[in-house]
Design a protein around this motif. Sequence first.
Motif, PDB file in Angstrom:
ATOM      1  N   THR A  16       3.083  -1.847   0.341  1.00  0.00           N
ATOM      2  CA  THR A  16       2.453  -1.281  -0.657  1.00  0.00           C
ATOM      3  C   THR A  16       0.950  -1.162  -0.409  1.00  0.00           C
ATOM      4  O   THR A  16       0.353  -0.093  -0.378  1.00  0.00           O
ATOM      5  CB  THR A  16       2.596  -1.831  -2.049  1.00  0.00           C
ATOM      6  OG1 THR A  16       4.006  -1.630  -2.246  1.00  0.00           O
ATOM      7  CG2 THR A  16       1.967  -0.954  -2.972  1.00  0.00           C
ATOM      8  N   TYR A  17       0.369  -2.447   0.219  1.00  0.00           N
ATOM      9  CA  TYR A  17      -0.889  -2.420   0.238  1.00  0.00           C
ATOM     10  C   TYR A  17      -1.465  -2.353   1.529  1.00  0.00           C
ATOM     11  O   TYR A  17      -2.669  -2.151   2.050  1.00  0.00           O
ATOM     12  CB  TYR A  17      -1.454  -3.563  -0.303  1.00  0.00           C
ATOM     13  CG  TYR A  17      -1.363  -3.599  -1.740  1.00  0.00           C
ATOM     14  CD1 TYR A  17      -2.348  -2.879  -2.771  1.00  0.00           C
ATOM     15  CD2 TYR A  17      -0.506  -4.318  -2.451  1.00  0.00           C
ATOM     16  CE1 TYR A  17      -2.074  -2.875  -4.059  1.00  0.00           C
ATOM     17  CE2 TYR A  17      -0.269  -4.243  -3.967  1.00  0.00           C
ATOM     18  CZ  TYR A  17      -0.994  -3.530  -4.532  1.00  0.00           C
ATOM     19  OH  TYR A  17      -0.757  -3.590  -6.126  1.00  0.00           O
ATOM     20  N   TYR A 153      -0.714   6.205  -1.898  1.00  0.00           N
ATOM     21  CA  TYR A 153      -0.765   5.136  -1.165  1.00  0.00           C
ATOM     22  C   TYR A 153      -2.282   4.448  -0.667  1.00  0.00           C
ATOM     23  O   TYR A 153      -2.637   3.560  -0.567  1.00  0.00           O
ATOM     24  CB  TYR A 153       0.180   5.200   0.037  1.00  0.00           C
ATOM     25  CG  TYR A 153       1.739   5.064  -0.018  1.00  0.00           C
ATOM     26  CD1 TYR A 153       2.096   4.137  -0.771  1.00  0.00           C
ATOM     27  CD2 TYR A 153       2.600   6.041   0.518  1.00  0.00           C
ATOM     28  CE1 TYR A 153       3.593   3.936  -0.931  1.00  0.00           C
ATOM     29  CE2 TYR A 153       3.739   6.111   0.487  1.00  0.00           C
ATOM     30  CZ  TYR A 153       4.383   4.832  -0.181  1.00  0.00           C
ATOM     31  OH  TYR A 153       5.656   4.616  -0.579  1.00  0.00           O
ATOM     32  N   GLN A 155      -5.045   5.525  -2.223  1.00  0.00           N
ATOM     33  CA  GLN A 155      -5.737   4.756  -3.262  1.00  0.00           C
ATOM     34  C   GLN A 155      -5.415   3.489  -3.589  1.00  0.00           C
ATOM     35  O   GLN A 155      -6.516   2.643  -4.280  1.00  0.00           O
ATOM     36  CB  GLN A 155      -5.624   5.860  -4.471  1.00  0.00           C
ATOM     37  CG  GLN A 155      -6.201   7.119  -4.152  1.00  0.00           C
ATOM     38  CD  GLN A 155      -5.976   8.045  -5.299  1.00  0.00           C
ATOM     39  OE1 GLN A 155      -4.969   7.955  -6.164  1.00  0.00           O
ATOM     40  NE2 GLN A 155      -6.672   9.253  -5.530  1.00  0.00           N
ATOM     41  N   GLN A 156      -4.387   2.924  -3.264  1.00  0.00           N
ATOM     42  CA  GLN A 156      -3.851   1.667  -3.714  1.00  0.00           C
ATOM     43  C   GLN A 156      -4.048   0.697  -2.341  1.00  0.00           C
ATOM     44  O   GLN A 156      -3.733  -0.525  -2.670  1.00  0.00           O
ATOM     45  CB  GLN A 156      -2.484   1.602  -4.376  1.00  0.00           C
ATOM     46  CG  GLN A 156      -1.561   2.137  -3.388  1.00  0.00           C
ATOM     47  CD  GLN A 156      -0.016   1.908  -4.120  1.00  0.00           C
ATOM     48  OE1 GLN A 156      -0.054   1.814  -5.499  1.00  0.00           O
ATOM     49  NE2 GLN A 156       1.090   1.989  -3.574  1.00  0.00           N
ATOM     50  N   LYS A 243     -10.439  -3.895  -8.600  1.00  0.00           N
ATOM     51  CA  LYS A 243      -9.167  -4.205  -7.526  1.00  0.00           C
ATOM     52  C   LYS A 243      -9.104  -5.766  -7.662  1.00  0.00           C
ATOM     53  O   LYS A 243      -8.140  -6.163  -7.416  1.00  0.00           O
ATOM     54  CB  LYS A 243      -9.677  -3.822  -6.100  1.00  0.00           C
ATOM     55  CG  LYS A 243      -8.403  -3.570  -5.241  1.00  0.00           C
ATOM     56  CD  LYS A 243      -7.759  -2.629  -5.495  1.00  0.00           C
ATOM     57  CE  LYS A 243      -6.514  -2.216  -4.784  1.00  0.00           C
ATOM     58  NZ  LYS A 243      -5.464  -1.283  -5.071  1.00  0.00           N
ATOM     59  N   GLU A 246      -6.855  -6.585 -10.750  1.00  0.00           N
ATOM     60  CA  GLU A 246      -5.715  -6.126 -10.384  1.00  0.00           C
ATOM     61  C   GLU A 246      -4.937  -7.225  -9.574  1.00  0.00           C
ATOM     62  O   GLU A 246      -3.636  -7.474  -9.891  1.00  0.00           O
ATOM     63  CB  GLU A 246      -5.686  -4.574  -9.571  1.00  0.00           C
ATOM     64  CG  GLU A 246      -4.378  -3.974  -9.156  1.00  0.00           C
ATOM     65  CD  GLU A 246      -4.493  -2.989  -8.513  1.00  0.00           C
ATOM     66  OE1 GLU A 246      -3.617  -2.771  -7.513  1.00  0.00           O
ATOM     67  OE2 GLU A 246      -5.538  -2.177  -8.637  1.00  0.00           O
TER      68      GLU A 246
END
Length: 303
Positions: A16-17, A153, A155-156, A243, A246
């Motif tokens: 994901t990151y 994708y 943006q995160q 972030k 998060e």
Amino acid sequence: MSVMSPRDTQMAIEFTYSRKFIDGYIRQEIEANPDLMDKVREGVARLEHWMSQTYYESKNRRLEQLKTLDLEKLVMDCFVGVAYCQFPELFTSITAQLAGRLGFSDREDGIKTIAEIMAVLCMTDAFDILKENAQASLMIQCRFMLSDKLVGYIQQSAYLPPMVCVPQTIKHNRQSGYLTHDDSVILGPRNHHSKDVCLDVLNKQNQTPLRIDTDFLCTIEEDPTFEIDTTEKAKMWRNFKRKSYEFYLLMAKKTGTVHLTNKYDKRGRMYAQGYHISTQGTAFKKTMLEFAEQEVVEGVPSS
């Protein structure tokens, strides 16, 4: 209801990151788009023309180093880097990130040269270099379209947080402890070597379980450690803080323990690898992390 294992959760976090995967997704979309590939080829032609000119001595020396590079790959790397600028980003920040792709031994020369390269590639209209007013900083923003899924994708994407499972055992100098990719255990793009380093110390440090102190996070708010005297700094701090929280929440919810990976610098000093969460960050960052396996310390003088 089935619950994901820590290892499966870690795999999902990395996919994901991690920019190592997202870079590949961006490259695939550019290569599948004929118009963007035309811009890549135009960028190569513009760089070749720029490099063929004669300039002052130090600049000529810098450009001479570019002649050994694959220009199409360089242009593609620049476009991939720019794709992360879906909103205006500081030009100096982006060029500093891209400078490592040149492999120059002198970092200052690398940053200076990549800044000039970006000014040349801007003529392809793949991105804009912006300046709101005479006092404002230069900004850069992507102009080419990507799929909504890929933009999500992008943006995160972020510097990977600590691992939520025990890191893999490092057995040689080109391993990271992460599950989906390897990396040098030595900091600096030009410092890697295969000589003996203390991998057992890295493994012991990597496998030390830590935990997020949620009581502390609920009590104390994170504040900047620098003066916010420009709108750019204010925006950067808001994004960083958002972030960070998060990831604090993600780590606290996913598992009771986390693991920071570590690397050596070229002098053999060990550094924890973390950006939003790290034992070697600000006082706030250090305080929010504790050993997961706690013991009462005995034999300490009372004063």
